[in-house]
Write an enzyme that holds these catalytic residues in place. Structure first.
Site, mmCIF file in Angstrom:
data_model
loop_
_atom_site.group_PDB
_atom_site.id
_atom_site.type_symbol
_atom_site.label_atom_id
_atom_site.label_comp_id
_atom_site.label_asym_id
_atom_site.label_seq_id
_atom_site.Cartn_x
_atom_site.Cartn_y
_atom_site.Cartn_z
ATOM 1 N N GLU A 63 0.822 -1.214 0.000
ATOM 2 C CA GLU A 63 0.000 0.000 0.000
ATOM 3 C C GLU A 63 0.857 1.265 0.000
ATOM 4 O OE1 GLU A 63 -0.569 -2.627 1.905
ATOM 5 O OE2 GLU A 63 -2.643 -3.273 1.547
ATOM 6 N N GLN A 126 -8.975 -6.840 11.680
ATOM 7 C CA GLN A 126 -8.500 -5.757 10.805
ATOM 8 C C GLN A 126 -9.240 -4.439 11.016
ATOM 9 O OE1 GLN A 126 -8.148 -7.379 6.760
ATOM 10 N NE2 GLN A 126 -6.093 -8.027 7.307
ATOM 11 N N LYS A 175 -18.069 -1.729 5.673
ATOM 12 C CA LYS A 175 -18.448 -2.762 4.712
ATOM 13 C C LYS A 175 -19.957 -2.749 4.452
ATOM 14 C CE LYS A 175 -16.829 -7.349 3.532
ATOM 15 N NZ LYS A 175 -16.123 -8.554 3.998
ATOM 16 N N MET A 488 23.683 10.083 2.481
ATOM 17 C CA MET A 488 23.483 11.376 3.122
ATOM 18 C C MET A 488 23.738 11.291 4.629
ATOM 19 S SD MET A 488 23.006 14.453 2.634
ATOM 20 C CE MET A 488 22.081 15.089 1.238
HETATM 21 C C1 LIG Z 1 11.979 6.438 5.458
HETATM 22 C C2 LIG Z 1 13.237 7.137 5.790
HETATM 23 N N1 LIG Z 1 14.074 6.613 6.715
HETATM 24 C C3 LIG Z 1 15.228 7.258 7.018
HETATM 25 C C4 LIG Z 1 15.572 8.421 6.409
HETATM 26 C C5 LIG Z 1 16.857 9.147 6.772
HETATM 27 N N2 LIG Z 1 17.734 9.265 5.610
HETATM 28 C C6 LIG Z 1 17.819 10.378 4.867
HETATM 29 S S1 LIG Z 1 18.860 10.239 3.584
HETATM 30 C C7 LIG Z 1 19.276 8.671 4.016
HETATM 31 C C8 LIG Z 1 20.275 7.892 3.224
HETATM 32 C C9 LIG Z 1 19.787 7.530 1.908
HETATM 33 O O1 LIG Z 1 20.666 6.615 1.343
HETATM 34 P P1 LIG Z 1 20.549 6.174 -0.159
HETATM 35 O O2 LIG Z 1 19.146 5.821 -0.469
HETATM 36 O O3 LIG Z 1 21.560 5.128 -0.446
HETATM 37 O O4 LIG Z 1 20.859 7.510 -0.946
HETATM 38 P P2 LIG Z 1 22.217 8.385 -0.973
HETATM 39 O O5 LIG Z 1 22.133 9.391 0.117
HETATM 40 O O6 LIG Z 1 23.370 7.454 -0.778
HETATM 41 O O7 LIG Z 1 22.207 9.013 -2.304
HETATM 42 C C10 LIG Z 1 18.583 8.282 5.166
HETATM 43 C C11 LIG Z 1 18.747 6.980 5.835
HETATM 44 C C12 LIG Z 1 14.641 8.943 5.474
HETATM 45 N N3 LIG Z 1 14.847 10.111 4.856
HETATM 46 N N4 LIG Z 1 13.515 8.275 5.181
#
Ligand SMILES: Cc1ncc(C[n+]2csc(CCOP(=O)(O)OP(=O)(O)O)c2C)c(N)n1
Lengths: 573, 175
Positions: A63, A126, A175, A488
């Protein structure tokens, strides 16, 4: 006799609640339902069986996939995205996307099934209280317990979702209401007495704004998604061209003005361009248009544009003075307010002031950009991949991104010629957004190229949507910028936590092989020399394609306004 | 910025869950609601929320805009105490015997402007309306004699300036 004089009235039809739902969707010209069936929504799915020639149902694999796909669809088309899910886990799985749509003002109608009304509150199988759960993240929500309430409730849902500042709406249908009978007659909702979606434009405020702009020496425009949501791209362009004011975009404003427009000076915020951030604290009049001064844009508010008089054009009164004190608020639909404003401002140019942006840009080019988009040696860089994509798309593609370094790089470096082309999760920063959103965008805009640029982390958050891409045959081009890190977060660990890489390194599977399992062609590259051909192959391929590009593991995104710092303290390295 | 007591008045449709939607505006800002009352207003079908909150004026301004933004809210305004007339009602259940023994009845009625709502052999119910400090004072006064139950309502409040009341009325009823 009277009947001859009045317009023919549409006849009521005797039908069931479930059928009424689909009749409404047809009336609202719904092309796609992004959904997933289950017990409490089965009557509607059964009715849907008879509507297969009118409405396409996209069976996402989760979803969360449904809702992000609907968001991608809505953002690419400017129309309302429609989502359907069952009660309990089906409904709760939507929540992340609803929150995302709420903060990014995306129009959605989410329809959830609910247990029979006699079971409400009994902890039935549910049963979850999705009305309470979704309340803070919906523009409006409503539970329907009787079939005859359905047409009016759904009419309101569509009206509320798309009008004023758009947003997600949820309708929960028990429902028994789906099974129940009603006399169906559909009347589109045109107004709700307690809801004023568009404030009336005050000519005095327009005049004040125009005066301020006419006297300004160093005016600066910040534009956001409001320009796109208000379908005011033309009016906006006319305004900046007449006034000659340098204009910078927020993440969601990107593509409202072509990126190569001479007055487009780049991106605001944490990883935005050097000039727009620095010069925010040197302008004398700041003109914010359809943007909300997010903290990622403003940095530390205590030292944000304190020297400037602020004009704020917005449709939402609650945005005025929310984060930044405004001198001249101009409430209204920006299509109208910009037209008025353009009429009242003087033709102008700000050559010297614009030159200052160019100087800052030259410095950024020299210290950051050229090394990023045209590196000669070393590991491949995210920026150069985007630059290569630009060469084939020439700015005409829709770019969908996930969240992280690749998102910032893609938004910084992608060229855009047309509006509604940059689709990303801005306010919520939801990893896992990209793949399903790209699918939804491609379904909504099949004539356009849709490129999904994703990190290796975020790709695996909704990787199951490869199945939906496979089944719908949506020709999404997937580019994984693989740095084997949650990049990041790793960057922050490097810069602010002494390089303690706590749980950010990823051991990844063979993405190409996974894609292959879903019948999606692909390849993986690590050499710079292979890049141009790989991009060309991907774009020319008839159908969806996955390209994995191994990029430097510990590359960083710069410039950067460190969290809590002032925009003028933006760092180039 | 200085924290103050503000009374928010919100005029709304009568719909299920709206209370939840409005209170969540406070929850997400980590604001405590001092008191809350809802009842039908002078305009049939339109409900009036009276919410008392202690915060800064800047915060309450934003809060009121967010409340008014909700689809089923017609209008929301805020005031400081000086701009409104407000009341609360309190009920006290005390032992009849101890009140009689203490010879308190006259004192209660004369000095405290309280009423006796109900009197039984075992207990009596006293009612007092007033500002919080006043109902509190009576509570403190009765405590030594044993208070079996005590309850105080949320604040209800009307706006003093005639012009503003009339303007509000117009906005709420003219669409
Ligand atoms: C659902 C979710 N969980 C955690 C984060 C925190 N977060 C922000 S950027 C990031 C890293 C993303 O890594 P990747 O997808 O490999 O992309 P990159 O930064 O390496 O380009 C995280 C864990 C988030 N933004 N969203």
């Amino acid at each position: 006799m009277e009947a001859v004089l009045t317009k023919p009235v549409k006849e009521t039809v005797k039908t069931t609640g479930a059928d009424a739902v689909l009749r409404v969707l047809v009336e609202e010209q719904t092309e796609f339902i992004f959904g997933y069936p289950g017990g409490a929504i089965m009557p509607v799915y059964d009715a849907l069986y008879h509507y297969q020639d009118k409405i396409h149902h996209v069976l996402n694999r989760h979803e969360q996939g449904c809702i992000h796909a609907a968001q991608g669809y809505a953002r690419a088309t400017g129309r309302v995205g429609v989502v359907m899910a069952t009660s309990g886990p089906g409904a709760t799985n939507l929540i992340t996307g609803i929150a995302d749509a709420m903060i990014d003002s995306t129009p959605l109608v989410c329809i959830t099934g609910q247990v029979g009304s006699h079971l409400l509150g009994s902890d039935a199988f549910q049963e979850t209280d999705i009305i309470s759960i979704s309340m803070p993240v919906t523009k409006w929500n409503f539970q329907v317990t009787r079939a005859e309430e359905l047409p009016a409730a759904l009419a309101r849902a569509f009206y509320i979702a798309r009008s004023g500042r758009p947003g997600p709406v949820l309708i929960d249908i028990t429902k028994d209401a789906q099974f129940g009978d009603l006399d169906f007659l559909y009347k589109k909702c045109q107004e709700i007495r307690s809801y004023k979606p568009v404030p009336k434009l005050d000519p005095n405020q327009v005049k004040k704004a125009a005066d301020l702009i006419n006297e300004a020496q160093r005016p600066f425009v910040l534009f956001g998604q409001g320009v796109i949501l208000g379908k005011a791209e033309k009016e906006f362009k006319a305004f900046v061209e007449k006034t000659g004011i340098p204009s910078a975009w927020t993440l969601l404003g990107l593509s409202a003005l072509p990126t190569d427009h001479p007055l487009n000076v780049g991106m605001l915020g944490m990883h935005g361009n050097y000039g727009p951030n620095k010069l925010t604290n040197e302008c004398d009049v700041l003109i914010a248009i359809g943007m909300r001064f997010d903290d990622r844009v403003t940095g530390n508010l205590a030292s944000y544009a304190k020297q400037a008089r602020v004009i704020h054009l917005d449709i939402d009164p609650a945005e005025i003075n929310k984060n930044v004190k405004v001198d001249v608020p101009v409430l209204g639909d920006c299509k109208e307010s910009l037209t008025e404003l353009t009429n009242q401002v003087r033709m102008n140019s700000h050559a010297k002031w614009l030159e200052l942006f160019r100087k800052h840009d030259a410095l950024e080019q020299e210290t950051v950009i050229q090394d990023e988009i045209k590196p000669a040696t070393g590991d491949m860089k995210m920026g150069e991949v985007i630059e290569e994509i630009n060469k084939t798309t020439k700015g005409d593609a829709i770019l969908v991104t996930d969240v992280g370094q690749h998102q910032m790089m893609a938004c910084r470096y992608t060229q855009f010629n047309q509006s509604k082309s940059n689709i990303t999760s801005g306010g919520l920063g939801t990893m896992g957004f990209c793949l399903p959103a790209a699918l939804g965008a491609k379904l909504g805009a099949p004539e356009r190229d849709v490129i999904a640029v994703i990190g290796d982390g975020g790709f695996q958050m909704t990787i199951q949507e490869l199945g939906t891409i496979f089944q719908t045959k949506a020709a999404v081009k997937i580019v994984i910028l693989n740095n084997s890190f949650l990049g990041m977060v790793r960057q922050w660990q490097q810069l602010f936590f002494d390089k303690r890489y706590s749980s950010t390194e990823l051991e990844n599977p063979d993405f190409v092989e996974i894609a292959q399992g879903y019948g999606i062609k692909g390849q993986s590259i690590s050499e710079r020399s292979a890049l141009p051909e790989a991009i060309e192959t991907m774009m020319k391929h008839d159908g969806s394609y996955l390209l994995e590009v191994h990029v430097g593991k510990e590359d960083n995104v710069f410039p950067m306004v460190p969290s809590g710092a002032s925009v003028s303290d933006i760092r180039l390295s | 910025m200085e924290q103050k007591v503000f009374t928010i008045s919100a005029f709304t449709e009568n719909s299920i869950g709206l209370l939840n939607r409005i209170t969540s505006m406070f929850t997400r800002r980590h604001l405590n609601i001092e008191s809350l009352n809802t009842s039908e207003s002078e305009s049939p079908g339109i409900y009036r929320f009276t919410i008392v909150v202690k915060t800064t004026e800047e915060q309450v301004q934003k809060l009121v805009l967010q409340i008014e933004k909700q689809v089923e809210v017609l209008k929301a305004v805020y005031h400081v105490d000086e701009e409104t007339v407000f009341q609360e009602i309190a009920l006290y259940k005390v032992s009849t015997k101890s009140v009689a023994d203490g010879n308190l009845v006259e004192k209660l009625i004369r000095d405290n402007n309280a009423r006796i709502l109900s009197m039984e052999q075992e207990f009596m119910i006293i009612e007092k309306t007033g500002h919080k400090a006043e109902t509190q004072e009576l509570l403190d006064f009765l405590r030594p004699y044993g208070v079996i139950e005590f309850v105080r309502s949320g604040r209800i409040s009307v706006i003093k300036p005639m012009e503003e009341s009339e303007d509000l009325r117009k906005r709420i009823t003219n669409f």
